[in-house]
Scaffold this motif. Structure first.
Motif, PDB file in Angstrom:
ATOM      1  N   ALA A 117      47.711 -68.222 -39.581  1.00  0.00           N
ATOM      2  CA  ALA A 117      49.058 -67.586 -38.953  1.00  0.00           C
ATOM      3  C   ALA A 117      49.145 -66.428 -39.595  1.00  0.00           C
ATOM      4  O   ALA A 117      50.112 -66.335 -40.496  1.00  0.00           O
ATOM      5  N   PRO A 118      48.532 -65.221 -39.130  1.00  0.00           N
ATOM      6  CA  PRO A 118      49.152 -63.969 -39.726  1.00  0.00           C
ATOM      7  C   PRO A 118      50.510 -63.565 -39.493  1.00  0.00           C
ATOM      8  O   PRO A 118      50.929 -62.685 -40.007  1.00  0.00           O
ATOM      9  N   TRP A 119      51.002 -64.234 -38.258  1.00  0.00           N
ATOM     10  CA  TRP A 119      52.565 -63.820 -38.199  1.00  0.00           C
ATOM     11  C   TRP A 119      53.553 -64.464 -39.274  1.00  0.00           C
ATOM     12  O   TRP A 119      54.648 -63.940 -39.073  1.00  0.00           O
ATOM     13  N   LYS A 120      53.092 -65.252 -39.921  1.00  0.00           N
ATOM     14  CA  LYS A 120      54.098 -65.859 -40.904  1.00  0.00           C
ATOM     15  C   LYS A 120      53.964 -65.313 -42.282  1.00  0.00           C
ATOM     16  O   LYS A 120      52.854 -64.911 -43.052  1.00  0.00           O
ATOM     17  N   PRO A 121      55.059 -65.042 -42.816  1.00  0.00           N
ATOM     18  CA  PRO A 121      55.069 -64.192 -44.002  1.00  0.00           C
ATOM     19  C   PRO A 121      54.818 -64.923 -45.198  1.00  0.00           C
ATOM     20  O   PRO A 121      54.494 -64.380 -46.317  1.00  0.00           O
ATOM     21  N   ASP A 122      54.548 -66.204 -45.108  1.00  0.00           N
ATOM     22  CA  ASP A 122      54.370 -67.096 -46.337  1.00  0.00           C
ATOM     23  C   ASP A 122      52.966 -66.718 -46.993  1.00  0.00           C
ATOM     24  O   ASP A 122      52.691 -66.713 -48.356  1.00  0.00           O
ATOM     25  N   GLY A 123      51.793 -66.683 -46.089  1.00  0.00           N
ATOM     26  CA  GLY A 123      50.492 -66.355 -46.446  1.00  0.00           C
ATOM     27  C   GLY A 123      50.643 -65.064 -47.157  1.00  0.00           C
ATOM     28  O   GLY A 123      49.795 -64.872 -48.333  1.00  0.00           O
ATOM     29  N   TRP A 124      51.170 -63.884 -46.862  1.00  0.00           N
ATOM     30  CA  TRP A 124      51.103 -62.399 -47.459  1.00  0.00           C
ATOM     31  C   TRP A 124      52.056 -62.683 -48.532  1.00  0.00           C
ATOM     32  O   TRP A 124      51.508 -61.795 -49.626  1.00  0.00           O
TER      33      TRP A 124
END
Length: 1410
Positions: free
Chosen positions: A1390-1397
């Motif tokens: 899910a590149p649109w979610k900030p959690d991974g970044w």
């Protein structure tokens, strides 16, 4: 003494009184007292005999006989005793009778002696077996001691022996039969071996040979003696055959001596004479006694061997002088008149050979006869049989026949040299070398090996062997000639060989009579040597040169083939007479299939004149001769041309499997033969083996064949054809274009390019590459235009043009981008206007229609280029009809193609070309009808006719479908069409049967599954229908519009009923792609566009959805303005409501309000009668909710509340609507609004206690109000919901979040709040350990890595298709581990979610960069 006498008297008195028991007792006492009392034992034996004590009586008589052997009394008692016992004691009877007879003989009492013998013989005959009777008869033979005393009183020995022989033969026959029957049933028994074993045992068991010898010695009848001598020889011969090899020697000598004795006395017994002739071990037939041959002929004139011998003795190969002639008184020769002609003699010998299949001598003589006549195949066959017979005779009879076998092997080897040479040269040489190991100086094997080497073109080795043979036989002209010829063919010895050949010719001329056959051969060889010596430019062409020798050779022997070959070469190369050369080559090849050069040149002459049948005939004869491929190890050159010619011949007969074999054989001989590779590739292509064909053509291209580029285009053309067949259209097109670059005027290649472009376009269409399809169609039209400049009368040209136009008509989106000018030029090129006008009466489509389309703006506005191309396809099909008028099948196909084009244009519903759309359908019906009239056996024509008449003439349509199935009952397409017919006419049972038959005929035919799906829809089984539509879509081609439409609709309906967003997204990607393809094929399909917009909304693509729905609204508005129909208005209002909802998602709140209010106005109460109730309710509910939310986001909560209240009325207090209304009221902020919100939620929860949204929302409001009573009431409901397994992940997460808030609200300190949250998360894990939500919450509250890892594990277990976990939740689980690899996974998911970044940034903060 006195006591003994008294006892004897007492015993005698008891016997007289018949008191045998007392007599026995008294006698027993007496003999015990006096063991040497003879009379006591006699009385005891008699008494016990009367008491039937046989054993005691026999012992008593034996004791008496021992005491007085010469007293007959005891012997008589024994005989009486034995006679009572019958056969049991017959052998003892024999001994006693002989002893008694000898006593009478010593007493000179012949009468008593004879009586005893005759009585015993009669008793043995009556009561004994045959062997016991023969034992009794032995007393009559001279070997018996009584014979001399009784001679004259007993029968002659010959009579006795005859009776014994007859008895023994009968006994032997019964025993043999019984033993064979018994032994043959044993496991592993073989009947032949059983027969041998039984006969061997019988010969040992029954000594008939001894009886035969005795009767021969004693009989006075000469005829009987001869008969028994024959039986003795036959018995001994049969015994010899079954004896073990180690025991055969003595018996063999016995048999041979007996046979020779009978021959010496000239007794005409066949077996004896056969043995005497067949067992002779001689190297040459000359070693036999010719008198023996002639006597055999006289004795046995009807035997097969006799016929062979008679013909042999009168033939030229006989080493014996002919028998002296007998003359009559007038001087005439009797034998001369009776002597047969050569042909009759040969016929007689062949008959004799057939009548003597087991005679080695017959086969040996006939093998030599065949060899002398040049019948090498018969000589070889007969010699092989003779070889087998000699080996069999030597093995079975123990005879040494090595010399005879060597002679037969020599004949066989000589035959093998020429027979199918050089196939059997190795076998012949092996035979010769085997003979040389035993006879190193034998001339024939040496010369034979020399000739084998000569035939294998190993002339140096051949000279060595022939020279050795000539030194041993200097007068042998054959060896001398072959030696000279080998020297002439050797390197640097041509002159020496020529001189020796001339010397040999001189020697032959001196012989009387002259051997013309050999002379012809030597003349040819001299001519050949001079041919090699002379200068080709001049001397070879002179008539007094080699030509003279060749002519003399033919004159000496008109059947000598090599001379004709050289004459043919002379006529072809120097005589400049092709006719005479052909005659000479033909004569040479007719005489001998070994003349490969003559056959090759003759085949080339036939090929040049186009006589391919004769080429095949020549090639087959060469192949059958075995000369094309030399034997392994031979230095001869193999010939590939016969196999290549046969390959071409089989290809002309469409026997491609055979042609492949021939070309492969040719390529094994000549791997670089370019034309053979091309022929092999063409054969592979025609037989459907395209991969192998490509390899063959690539190999042909890669060879350094030395063939000019002008001649190699055909291989490139065939390679392109193969690539076209295998679907490699790009490479095929490239290949055709390469050929056309050097052969621009080649119509066939250009037409193949055109057809390939069209096929490539259709393949691209089937694969969904519509842009590529339109490009190929455009290229096809340009190529067709170039072809039309020189050729417009080709059926395939216009068929390809029609296909290209139809292809462009199938992709309207891309067809609008293609220029129609080439089509207009092409269709009008050299067109017969008058004929086209006649055909225009069918559909009113003329040549001017295309021109009209470009000039008339009104018409151009009514139709797109796609309809123009449909019209172009119709016009091209009409041109095809005109050019195919002379060929029935092509004309039928042309009418069929025109009907298809008419029907496709009718299906497109194009206004502007014709005023009446039904005219196109009627035109299609007429075209299909015309095609059927021309070719009524084509099932496709009937199928198309059934489709065209489906709506206008149902009965005729059904008949057409049934007729098509009658012609081809395995057509899935026709069965599917018939099923659709039944479904349209409301007969689901027959429709189901038809669709089932279609599925059975072709399980991969999509429309059969589509039909079953439609039937399932009709009966209300939506789940089954959705599965069938999905399967139909999976197996269908991209060109199928109906399948894609039904699949998308069924998937949308299925997903609309699903409870999770994840299921919506994953299930709708493929249907959305299908609808986008459908848009390219049917851009004016409003339903598909509307559905695509809804699907895009479901997956969150609001921009695409808004674009689609805006287009739909524009199209429906135009449709309503034109038709003003209720259906159009209903669809328009629904589209407006959907568009408003999409604009709300795009945050276009004012546009959303405007479209929603438009939808509400169109579906107002005044127009309620114009809509279906469900449609109107759904439309208005969606519009009210959309408008309410839009007003809310615009800050106009009053309007929003009004919209939601209206929505509640429309939805009849739907819980979701109540929740949205409560949220808006709470957001408004007024106390009254919040009270109303609480009341609405309380009422909703009361009516719907399981509604998660209402309960959680009420819980949140209670938390915000800090209403402990409400919190406690809600907490119980939430705890119950958390335990509900039917709750999905998203709703369960909402419940857990609210419960966590409830727990936190119960405490004040932060640490206590955290501990309560941990307890709540742990409780969630205990309740649902397989769900990720509890582990994720615990990971957020704990520093331990284990909960985060378990959250990832459980999240992976619950993603689609095994669960409905969303990508966002999976990304969150990955992000919680704080590991770099998991952070990257979270970003990917899910590149649109900030959690991974954020997790990636944290993991990199304390570590060096990558």
């Amino acid at each position: 003494m006195a006591t003994s006498k008294a006892a004897l008297k007492s015993i005698k008195a008891a016997i007289d009184a018949n008191d045998f028991s007392s007599a026995s007792e008294k006698a027993t006492e007496l003999v015990k007292q006096d063991p040497k009392i003879y009379t006591g034992f006699v009385f005891l034996g008699f008494a016990r005999d009367k008491l039937e004590d046989t054993e005691g009586a026999e012992k008593a008589y034996e004791a008496a006989i021992k005491l007085k052997p010469n007293d007959p009394q005891a012997l008589k008692g024994s005989i009486a005793l034995f006679e009572k016992q019958g056969q049991k004691s017959l052998d003892k009877y024999h001994v006693v009778a002989l002893q008694l007879a000898e006593i009478y003989a010593s007493l000179d009492d012949r009468t008593q002696c004879q009586n005893v013998i005759e009585k015993y013989e009669a008793f043995a005959k009556k009561h004994g077996s045959r062997s016991q009777y023969r034992h009794a008869l032995e007393l009559h033979l001279p070997s018996c001691s009584l014979y001399a005393y009784l001679e004259g009183r007993i029968p002659q020995p010959s009579h006795t022996l005859l009776r014994m022989i007859e008895s023994m033969e009968a006994d032997e026959k019964e025993w043999v039969n019984s033993q064979i029957g018994e032994r043959r049933t044993r496991l592993g028994a073989k009947i032949d071996q059983v027969m041998i074993d039984v006969k061997r045992d019988a010969f040992a068991r029954y000594p008939l040979e001894a009886l035969y010898r005795e009767i021969i010695d004693w009989t006075n009848d000469d005829e009987a003696r001869r008969g028994f001598e024959e039986r003795l020889l036959k018995r001994a011969y049969e015994n010899l055959l079954v004896l073990p090899n180690a025991e055969k020697a003595d018996k063999r000598d016995e048999v041979l001596n007996h046979a020779n004795g009978m021959v010496i006395v000239k007794h005409p017994y066949e077996l004896a004479w056969t043995i005497a002739l067949e067992w002779v071990d001689a190297e040459s037939l000359a070693e036999w006694d010719v008198g023996l041959f002639r006597e055999f002929n006289d004795f046995f004139p009807e035997l097969g061997l006799s016929k062979v011998l008679r013909g042999f003795l009168d033939s030229d190969i006989s080493p014996f002088p002919r028998s002296p002639s007998k003359t009559l008184e007038d001087g005439s020769d009797i034998d001369a008149e009776a002597r047969l002609s050569e042909a009759d003699r040969l016929i007689m010998m062949v008959e004799g050979l057939d009548e003597s299949p087991s005679s080695p001598l017959s086969h040996r003589i006939m093998a030599e006869m065949y060899l002398a006549l040049g019948e090498h195949s018969s000589a070889v066959e007969t010699a092989r049989k003779a070889q087998d017979l000699y080996i069999k005779t030597a093995r079975s009879c123990g005879v040494t026949l090595q010399n005879s076998l060597d002679s037969v092997n020599t004949t066989l080897a000589n035959g093998l040299i020429t027979y199918q040479a050089p196939r059997y040269h190795q076998d012949a040489r092996r035979l010769f070398e085997e003979i040389l190991t035993r006879k190193p100086t034998a001339t024939t094997p040496l010369s034979g090996i020399g000739m084998i080497l000569e035939d294998d073109e190993d002339y140096g080795e051949a000279v060595l062997f022939l020279d050795r043979a000539l030194r041993r036989d200097p007068e042998n002209m054959r060896i001398r000639a072959e030696l000279a010829w080998c020297r002439a063919l050797s390197k640097d010895m041509l002159m020496t060989g020529l001189a020796e050949l001339e010397d040999t010719l001189r020697r032959i001329d001196e012989q009387k009579p002259i051997n013309l056959s050999m002379k012809a051969e030597i003349l040819y060889r001299i001519g050949f040597c001079q041919w090699q010596l002379n200068d080709p430019s001049y001397a070879r062409g002179q008539k007094d040169g080699p030509y003279r020798y060749f002519m003399d050779s033919v004159k000496a022997n008109p059947s000598f083939a090599p001379a004709y070959t050289m004459l043919g070469i002379f006529f072809e190369e120097y005589g400049r007479s092709r006719r005479r050369a052909r005659t000479a080559f033909q004569k040479a090849f007719e005489l001998s299939t070994s003349e490969i050069e003559a056959a090759h040149r003759l085949a080339r002459i036939f090929a040049d004149s186009g006589e391919w049948d004769l080429v095949e005939l020549v090639a087959r004869r060469v192949e059958g001769s075995g000369k094309a491929i030399p034997a392994p190890g031979s230095k001869k050159k193999a010939h590939a041309w016969p196999f290549a010619a046969l390959g071409v011949a089989e290809m002309n007969k469409q026997q491609y499997s055979k042609s492949i074999v021939h070309f492969q054989r040719a390529l094994r001989i000549a791997p670089n033969a370019y034309h053979c590779w091309v022929g092999l590739g063409e054969s592979y292509h025609n037989s459907g083996r395209y991969i192998a064909a490509q390899r063959a053509f690539h190999q042909a291209k890669s060879l350094e064949h030395g063939v000019s580029e002008v001649e190699t285009w055909f291989a490139k053309y065939m390679l392109a054809n193969v690539q076209r067949e295998t679907g490699a259209y790009d490479r095929a097109i490239e290949g055709y274009e390469t050929i056309l670059a050097s052969r621009q005027a080649d119509f066939g290649v250009a037409l193949a390019l055109l057809q390939t472009l069209t096929e490539s376009g259709w393949a691209s269409l089937e694969n969904g590459m519509f842009g590529e399809a339109s490009t190929r169609a455009k290229e096809a039209l340009n190529t067709a235009l170039k072809i039309s400049w020189s050729h417009t009368d080709a059926f395939n040209l216009w068929k390809a043009v029609g296909d290209a136009c139809s292809l462009l008509g199938s992709v309207p989106v891309y067809a609008d981008k293609v220029d129609v000018e080439p089509l207009k030029q092409l269709v009008s090129q050299n067109a017969n206007t008058e004929e086209m006008e006649k055909l225009a009466e069918l559909d009113h489509i003329k040549l001017s229609a295309l021109q009209q389309a470009s000039r008339n703006d009104d018409v151009a506005e009514k139709m797109s280029n796609a309809f123009v191309y449909h019209a172009g396809a119709i016009l091209a099909s009409k041109r095809a009809i005109l050019v195919a008028s002379q060929e029935i099948h092509a004309q039928a196909v042309s009418w069929y193609n025109l009907g298809l084009m008419e029907h496709r244009l009718w299906m497109a519903r194009s206004p502007g070309f014709v005023d009446n759309q039904d005219l196109l359908l009627k035109a299609a019906m007429k075209c299909f009808k015309r095609a059927i009239e021309l070719e009524a056996s084509n099932s496709e024509f009937w199928n198309a006719f059934g489709i065209a008449t489906l709506h206008m003439h149902p009965m005729l349509s059904q008949h057409a479908f049934v007729r098509s199935l009658h012609l081809n009952e395995k057509s899935a397409r026709v069965w599917s069409n018939l099923g659709a017919f039944y479904m349209i006419h409301d007969d689901p049972q027959l429709a189901n049967e038809a669709f089932t038959r279609a599925q059975s005929a072709d399980p991969d035919y999509a429309y059969a599954w589509l039909g079953q799906g439609l039937l399932a829809t009709l009966v209300g089984d939506a789940r089954e229908a959705q599965g069938l539509f999905t399967h139909a879509f999976d197996i269908s081609r991209s060109s199928s519009t109906t399948v894609k439409q039904k699949y998308a609709l069924s998937m949308f309906d299925h997903v609309a009923k699903a409870s999770t967003k994840a299921a919506n997204v994953t299930s709708l990607v493929q249907p959305l792609f299908a609808l986008r393809q459908l848009h390219n094929q049917a851009p004016h399909d409003v339903v598909s566009r509307h559905l695509a917009g809804l699907l895009a909304e479901r997956i969150g693509s609001f921009d695409n959805s808004q674009e689609s729905l805006q287009t739909v609204c524009t199209m429906l508005e135009a449709e309503y303005e034109e038709s003003e129909s209720t259906e159009s208005l209903s669809r328009y209002s629904q589209a407006k409501a959907d568009l408003a909802r999409i604009q709300l998602g795009c945050k276009g709140f004012r546009e959303a309000v405007g479209n929603a209010e438009t939808a509400l106005d169109l579906s107002s109460e005044d127009d309620s009668t114009r809509f279906e109730a469900d449609t109107r309710q759904t439309c208005r509910l969606s519009a009210h909710l959309t408008a309410g939310l839009a007003y809310h986001f615009l800050g106009n909560n009053d309007e929003a509340v009004g919209m939601f209240q209206s929505a509640l009325e429309e939805a009849q207090n739907e819980p979701d609507v109540v929740c949205m209304l409560a949220q808006v009221l709470w957001a408004k902020g007024g106390s009254e609004e919040r009270v109303v919100a609480r009341e609405q939620l309380y009422a909703c929860v009361e009516e719907n206690p399981d509604h998660v949204g209402a309960v959680t929302l009420l819980g949140v409001i209670a938390l915000l109000d800090d209403d402990q009573d409400a919190i406690e009431a809600v907490e119980g409901d939430l705890q119950a919901m958390r335990l509900d397994d039917k709750l999905d992940v998203q709703n369960k997460a909402r419940v857990i979040r609210v419960l966590a808030g409830v727990t936190a609200s119960a405490v004040d300190q932060d640490q206590v709040i955290a501990e309560a949250a941990i307890r709540e998360a742990t409780k969630s894990i205990m309740i649902s350990p397989g769900q990720a939500i509890g582990w994720s919450d615990l990971a957020a509250l704990s520093d331990n890595m284990y909960p985060a890892d378990m959250a990832v594990v459980n999240a992976l277990r619950n993603i689609p298709p095994r669960g409905d976990l969303t990508a966002e939740e999976l990304s969150k689980a990955y992000a919680q581990t704080s590991r770099r690899e998991d952070a990257l996974q979270a970003i990917v998911v899910a590149p649109w979610k900030p959690d991974g970044w954020e997790s990636l940034a944290i993991s990199l903060s304390g570590e060096p960069p990558f």
